[in-house]
Design a protein around this motif. Structure first.
Motif, PDB file in Angstrom:
ATOM      1  N   GLU A 201      48.397 -19.613  46.157  1.00  0.00           N
ATOM      2  CA  GLU A 201      47.030 -20.139  46.215  1.00  0.00           C
ATOM      3  C   GLU A 201      46.811 -20.933  47.505  1.00  0.00           C
ATOM      4  O   GLU A 201      45.777 -20.803  48.170  1.00  0.00           O
ATOM      5  N   GLU A 202      47.797 -21.765  47.869  1.00  0.00           N
ATOM      6  CA  GLU A 202      47.642 -22.580  49.067  1.00  0.00           C
ATOM      7  C   GLU A 202      47.785 -21.751  50.337  1.00  0.00           C
ATOM      8  O   GLU A 202      47.074 -21.966  51.327  1.00  0.00           O
ATOM      9  N   ALA A 203      48.708 -20.794  50.333  1.00  0.00           N
ATOM     10  CA  ALA A 203      48.912 -19.948  51.515  1.00  0.00           C
ATOM     11  C   ALA A 203      47.658 -19.155  51.834  1.00  0.00           C
ATOM     12  O   ALA A 203      47.300 -18.971  53.006  1.00  0.00           O
ATOM     13  N   SER A 535      46.383  -9.998  48.890  1.00  0.00           N
ATOM     14  CA  SER A 535      46.983 -10.945  47.948  1.00  0.00           C
ATOM     15  C   SER A 535      45.986 -11.948  47.397  1.00  0.00           C
ATOM     16  O   SER A 535      46.335 -12.747  46.531  1.00  0.00           O
ATOM     17  N   VAL A 536      44.753 -11.923  47.891  1.00  0.00           N
ATOM     18  CA  VAL A 536      43.760 -12.911  47.452  1.00  0.00           C
ATOM     19  C   VAL A 536      43.403 -12.669  45.983  1.00  0.00           C
ATOM     20  O   VAL A 536      42.903 -11.597  45.633  1.00  0.00           O
ATOM     21  N   PRO A 537      43.636 -13.648  45.099  1.00  0.00           N
ATOM     22  CA  PRO A 537      43.140 -13.505  43.724  1.00  0.00           C
ATOM     23  C   PRO A 537      41.627 -13.371  43.740  1.00  0.00           C
ATOM     24  O   PRO A 537      40.941 -13.954  44.595  1.00  0.00           O
ATOM     25  N   ILE A 538      41.096 -12.590  42.826  1.00  0.00           N
ATOM     26  CA  ILE A 538      39.666 -12.275  42.880  1.00  0.00           C
ATOM     27  C   ILE A 538      38.821 -13.546  42.766  1.00  0.00           C
ATOM     28  O   ILE A 538      37.749 -13.647  43.381  1.00  0.00           O
ATOM     29  N   GLU A 539      39.289 -14.550  42.003  1.00  0.00           N
ATOM     30  CA  GLU A 539      38.520 -15.802  41.914  1.00  0.00           C
ATOM     31  C   GLU A 539      38.387 -16.453  43.281  1.00  0.00           C
ATOM     32  O   GLU A 539      37.308 -16.959  43.644  1.00  0.00           O
ATOM     33  N   TYR A 544      35.172 -17.387  48.308  1.00  0.00           N
ATOM     34  CA  TYR A 544      34.945 -17.077  49.722  1.00  0.00           C
ATOM     35  C   TYR A 544      33.554 -16.467  49.916  1.00  0.00           C
ATOM     36  O   TYR A 544      32.823 -16.847  50.843  1.00  0.00           O
ATOM     37  N   LEU A 545      33.155 -15.533  49.039  1.00  0.00           N
ATOM     38  CA  LEU A 545      31.817 -14.955  49.135  1.00  0.00           C
ATOM     39  C   LEU A 545      30.737 -16.016  48.930  1.00  0.00           C
ATOM     40  O   LEU A 545      29.711 -16.016  49.613  1.00  0.00           O
ATOM     41  N   ALA A 546      30.979 -16.932  47.998  1.00  0.00           N
ATOM     42  CA  ALA A 546      30.006 -17.993  47.747  1.00  0.00           C
ATOM     43  C   ALA A 546      29.831 -18.868  48.985  1.00  0.00           C
ATOM     44  O   ALA A 546      28.715 -19.323  49.290  1.00  0.00           O
ATOM     45  N   PHE A 563      30.291  -6.612  37.925  1.00  0.00           N
ATOM     46  CA  PHE A 563      31.274  -5.852  38.689  1.00  0.00           C
ATOM     47  C   PHE A 563      32.416  -5.439  37.772  1.00  0.00           C
ATOM     48  O   PHE A 563      32.855  -6.222  36.908  1.00  0.00           O
ATOM     49  N   VAL A 564      32.905  -4.210  37.990  1.00  0.00           N
ATOM     50  CA  VAL A 564      34.034  -3.675  37.235  1.00  0.00           C
ATOM     51  C   VAL A 564      35.041  -3.130  38.247  1.00  0.00           C
ATOM     52  O   VAL A 564      34.680  -2.353  39.137  1.00  0.00           O
ATOM     53  N   MET A 565      36.327  -3.546  38.101  1.00  0.00           N
ATOM     54  CA  MET A 565      37.403  -3.050  38.973  1.00  0.00           C
ATOM     55  C   MET A 565      38.453  -2.376  38.098  1.00  0.00           C
ATOM     56  O   MET A 565      39.355  -3.030  37.567  1.00  0.00           O
ATOM     57  N   PRO A 566      38.344  -1.067  37.925  1.00  0.00           N
ATOM     58  CA  PRO A 566      39.230  -0.376  36.973  1.00  0.00           C
ATOM     59  C   PRO A 566      40.716  -0.450  37.344  1.00  0.00           C
ATOM     60  O   PRO A 566      41.568  -0.549  36.446  1.00  0.00           O
ATOM     61  N   ASP A 567      41.057  -0.400  38.644  1.00  0.00           N
ATOM     62  CA  ASP A 567      42.478  -0.306  39.000  1.00  0.00           C
ATOM     63  C   ASP A 567      43.251  -1.586  38.704  1.00  0.00           C
ATOM     64  O   ASP A 567      44.468  -1.566  38.544  1.00  0.00           O
ATOM     65  N   VAL A 568      42.547  -2.725  38.620  1.00  0.00           N
ATOM     66  CA  VAL A 568      43.229  -3.979  38.285  1.00  0.00           C
ATOM     67  C   VAL A 568      42.726  -4.546  36.962  1.00  0.00           C
ATOM     68  O   VAL A 568      43.099  -5.660  36.570  1.00  0.00           O
ATOM     69  N   ASP A 569      41.875  -3.761  36.266  1.00  0.00           N
ATOM     70  CA  ASP A 569      41.385  -4.135  34.944  1.00  0.00           C
ATOM     71  C   ASP A 569      40.721  -5.520  34.965  1.00  0.00           C
ATOM     72  O   ASP A 569      41.029  -6.387  34.156  1.00  0.00           O
ATOM     73  N   GLU A 570      39.791  -5.706  35.921  1.00  0.00           N
ATOM     74  CA  GLU A 570      39.085  -6.982  36.019  1.00  0.00           C
ATOM     75  C   GLU A 570      37.591  -6.741  35.997  1.00  0.00           C
ATOM     76  O   GLU A 570      37.086  -5.746  36.540  1.00  0.00           O
ATOM     77  N   THR A 571      36.873  -7.665  35.350  1.00  0.00           N
ATOM     78  CA  THR A 571      35.418  -7.654  35.344  1.00  0.00           C
ATOM     79  C   THR A 571      34.922  -9.058  35.662  1.00  0.00           C
ATOM     80  O   THR A 571      35.583 -10.053  35.355  1.00  0.00           O
ATOM     81  N   PHE A 572      33.744  -9.112  36.270  1.00  0.00           N
ATOM     82  CA  PHE A 572      33.129 -10.416  36.547  1.00  0.00           C
ATOM     83  C   PHE A 572      31.646 -10.201  36.785  1.00  0.00           C
ATOM     84  O   PHE A 572      31.181  -9.079  37.040  1.00  0.00           O
ATOM     85  N   ALA A 573      30.913 -11.297  36.679  1.00  0.00           N
ATOM     86  CA  ALA A 573      29.466 -11.266  36.886  1.00  0.00           C
ATOM     87  C   ALA A 573      29.109 -12.273  37.970  1.00  0.00           C
ATOM     88  O   ALA A 573      29.646 -13.375  38.010  1.00  0.00           O
ATOM     89  N   VAL A 574      28.178 -11.871  38.853  1.00  0.00           N
ATOM     90  CA  VAL A 574      27.740 -12.698  39.969  1.00  0.00           C
ATOM     91  C   VAL A 574      26.254 -12.969  39.832  1.00  0.00           C
ATOM     92  O   VAL A 574      25.476 -12.061  39.523  1.00  0.00           O
ATOM     93  N   GLU A 575      25.863 -14.209  40.061  1.00  0.00           N
ATOM     94  CA  GLU A 575      24.455 -14.592  40.018  1.00  0.00           C
ATOM     95  C   GLU A 575      24.115 -15.382  41.274  1.00  0.00           C
ATOM     96  O   GLU A 575      24.875 -16.275  41.676  1.00  0.00           O
ATOM     97  N   VAL A 576      22.994 -15.041  41.920  1.00  0.00           N
ATOM     98  CA  VAL A 576      22.484 -15.787  43.066  1.00  0.00           C
ATOM     99  C   VAL A 576      21.118 -16.351  42.694  1.00  0.00           C
ATOM    100  O   VAL A 576      20.190 -15.594  42.379  1.00  0.00           O
ATOM    101  N   ALA A 577      21.017 -17.671  42.709  1.00  0.00           N
ATOM    102  CA  ALA A 577      19.754 -18.353  42.422  1.00  0.00           C
ATOM    103  C   ALA A 577      19.843 -19.759  43.010  1.00  0.00           C
ATOM    104  O   ALA A 577      20.936 -20.303  43.185  1.00  0.00           O
ATOM    105  N   ASN A 578      18.698 -20.334  43.334  1.00  0.00           N
ATOM    106  CA  ASN A 578      18.657 -21.691  43.891  1.00  0.00           C
ATOM    107  C   ASN A 578      19.490 -21.828  45.167  1.00  0.00           C
ATOM    108  O   ASN A 578      19.990 -22.908  45.484  1.00  0.00           O
ATOM    109  N   GLY A 579      19.624 -20.727  45.878  1.00  0.00           N
ATOM    110  CA  GLY A 579      20.333 -20.771  47.153  1.00  0.00           C
ATOM    111  C   GLY A 579      21.838 -20.820  47.047  1.00  0.00           C
ATOM    112  O   GLY A 579      22.523 -21.065  48.048  1.00  0.00           O
TER     113      GLY A 579
END
Length: 650
Positions: A201-203, A535-539, A544-546, A563-579
């Motif tokens: 995480e730190e690296a 190696s970046v964890p998706i969180e 970084y995107l935020a 968002f759905v990432m089948p090869d790593v079996d991960e899902t997440f939701a992104v919301e943009v509001a209030n800048g």
């Protein structure tokens, strides 16, 4: 057959390269300042040189290291000018440190422990195990690590890697790992890769969220853009400079969380001691009972280290730093016979080591505690930095000199750690930005010509610090004022020539160079390598995107994506509001405007600029259910960063 280090050095002394010089000589004020250093320190003490040359086995073959395309990523011979007495254009104490860091080759530390030094900014160590070599801190680049690894196997024993130890989360201690071993070998032979808790995480975090600005500032700090020579870069104090090869990462297989943690690694007993929050957020030292040796990592060095590093990182605690060394003295002070680390040369002998440890501990303790004492008496950060000075018993020890960190900026760091940027003076609450402040300063001073006349008089009198402040205002008020730029460059050059700190010298001289020539692009370590990105964890990637969101432009945006990432079996939701952008892991929102499906591998290819989102969509590697325009609107709100931004002008 072994040769002495001195004999090897003399043999290559005729190969000193020609280094382009600046047009500026040392002023009489600079010459006087540097002569005063000669009178203040025990330059006749040769112990460090004897220790740095002890155990020499062989030099770096060829004097340089290149990548597969023939591009030089490390050039030892470029620093061969570091011979004899210091010239007028260099602080003699920093020149001495540069000569020590330039001592290059494979060395025996003690029976079963070896090091390659000056193959990179850092040092790589090797410990003989029952079945192979335990490799400690494999440098920055795969090319430099591979060269050191080959020399060890040629000159000592051709054995396989039996373990890798990564003492901390800075890239100069893990980046070359794939020059030593591959992930396939690690998996097939079950090779332990040992690192402290929080390492990944730190690296990644340090090299991603703030990575663009930090890497740009690092190009100043390590003198990557300067010519190497008596009027240019003479080292960074911690080492020579950074290599510019390929940075890689293999995730640890064993994580050390507790102090002490006892472990047998390939038959070698080790005791790990975690030291987070000091030199690095994630770091450990370890004790080798059979060798009576401490691997001190980067907690103990032959320099005063950084409590704040000028490239820009989180402030470090001198209190914790001193306590970690104090703990080591209590645990192993009676037994230790060898102390070696991730930079510089080892120390031998119990009495010598304990004195070294104690004075190093007390240096960090003094800076921390004296800063707080003065702050509690009402002194501000700048006042403390000007007043604080180590006692003679600490200040005359070369290992405590400010070749990398300095007492001045480390005291400021401890003030910042407790009190932040604000001194309590209301005038500092809402200061103008540099360009506006500069214009106001110039107006108050009577115009640009008046500032230049006064600054030139201060330059001629050797009052460089104030001349730099005044001229900096003028340059930010009018960056096209050539006379002001040239004079400020002259001032920075003299400050650089006087600096005992390698990073201070490099900052001053790089600033002077950019004032004269503009921003010059050159080879510098790029931490956002393929391995780091993968190696970046998706969180962390979403954080970084935020950060990259252009927040003012996004103020009226209303975007919700799954968002759905089948090869790593991960899902997440992104919301943009209030800048701002927020996200949730492991969910899919019912009111999402679109659902985007792509493999993590495809995202990595996009981040490595091997493809783009539109091309990946056209190729079918990204599919979108719902409103495609919402995804494109989101991507259009992400900012990009220019690496070669201005630092010394607006």
């Amino acid at each position: 057959m072994r040769q002495t280090y001195r004999a090897m050095l003399l043999a290559c002394a005729m190969a000193v390269p020609v280094v382009p010089a600046t047009a500026q000589e040392a002023s009489e004020s600079t010459k006087a300042a540097n002569r005063a250093v000669l009178d203040a320190l025990p330059f006749d003490d040769r112990t460090d040189f004897e220790d740095a040359e002890r155990g020499f086995i062989a030099p770096l073959p060829g004097g340089s290291i290149a990548d597969a395309d023939g591009r030089t990523v490390w050039d030892v011979e470029a620093m061969d000018f570091l011979q004899g007495d210091a010239p007028d254009t260099a602080n003699p104490s920093l020149w001495r440190q540069g000569k020590l860091n330039h001592i290059t080759g494979l060395f025996e530390v003690t029976d079963g422990i070896y090091q390659v030094r000056n193959f990179d900014l850092s040092v790589m160590s090797f410990i003989r195990g029952d079945s192979g070599w335990i490799v400690v801190d494999p440098l920055i680049s795969t090319q430099t690590a591979a060269a050191g690894w080959a020399l060890l196997r040629e000159k000592v024993a051709d054995l396989p890697v039996s373990a890798v130890i990564l003492t901390h989360s800075h890239a100069d201690h893990f980046g070359g790992i794939k020059g030593i071993v591959t992930p396939e070998e690690v998996a097939a032979r079950d090779i332990p890769v040992i690192a402290p808790e929080g390492f990944v995480e730190e690296a990644i975090g340090e090299n991603l969220i703030a990575g663009n600005a930090m890497s740009r500032r690092a190009s100043y700090m390590f003198g990557n853009l300067l010519p190497k020579g008596p009027e240019g870069m003479i080292g960074s104090g911690l080492g020579t400079t950074t290599s510019s090869g390929t940075i890689t990462l293999i995730e640890p297989t064993i994580v050390i969380a507790d102090t002490p943690t006892e472990m047998e690694v390939d038959g070698v007993e080790m005791v790990f001691l975690n030291t987070p929050g000091a030199e690095a957020p994630s770091e450990f030292m370890f004790w080798l009972p059979a060798h009576k040796a401490l691997m001190q990592a980067e907690i103990i060095n032959h320099v005063l280290h950084n409590l704040y590093t000028l490239r820009g990182t989180k402030v470090r605690s001198g209190d914790l730093w001193a306590k970690y060394i104090h703990d080591v003295i209590g645990r192993y002070g009676d037994a230790v016979e060898v102390s070696f680390g991730s930079h510089h040369w080892p120390t031998w002998g119990n009495a010598e080591i304990v004195e070294f440890w104690e004075k190093h501990r007390d240096t960090y303790r003094y800076i921390h505690d004296e800063t707080l004492r003065l702050a509690n008496k009402g002194l501000t950060m700048l006042e403390i930095a000007e007043e604080i000075a180590l006692p003679e018993s600490l200040a005359t020890e070369f290992a405590n000199r400010g070749y990398y960190g300095t007492v001045s900026h480390n005291a400021k760091a401890q003030y910042q750690l407790y009190f932040g940027w604000f001194s309590g003076n209301p005038a500092e609450l809402h200061e103008l930005p540099p360009a506006e402040e500069g214009a106001a300063f110039v107006r108050y001073a009577g115009g640009a010509d008046a500032v230049i006349d006064k600054a030139r008089a201060d330059h001629d009198a050797g009052n460089y610090r104030w001349a730099a402040t005044a001229l900096n205002h003028l340059v930010f008020a009018d960056s096209e004022n050539t006379e002001a730029r040239e004079l400020l460059a002259d001032v920075y050059t003299q400050l650089g020539y006087q600096a005992e700190s390698g990073p201070w010298r490099n900052f001053y001289l790089t600033g002077a160079q950019e004032l004269r020539q503009g921003v010059t692009r050159g080879a510098t370590a790029q931490t956002a390598s393929a391995d780091i990105i993968r190696s970046v964890p998706i969180e962390m990637y979403l954080d970084y995107l935020a950060m990259r969101l252009d927040h003012p432009r996004a103020a009226d945006a209303d975007i919700a994506l799954n968002f759905v990432m089948p090869d790593v079996d991960e899902t997440f939701a992104v919301e943009v509001a209030n800048g701002v952008m927020n996200y949730r892991m492991d969910v899919q929102e019912d009111d999402a405007q679109a659902t985007v499906t792509l493999d993590r591998a495809t995202l990595d290819r996009i981040n490595l600029q091997q493809t783009t989102f539109p091309d990946a969509i056209a190729a079918g590697d990204v599919t979108i259910e719902g409103d495609r325009d919402r995804l494109m609107a989101f991507l259009g709100l992400l900012d990009d960063f220019e690496f070669w931004f201005d630092i010394v002008t607006d």
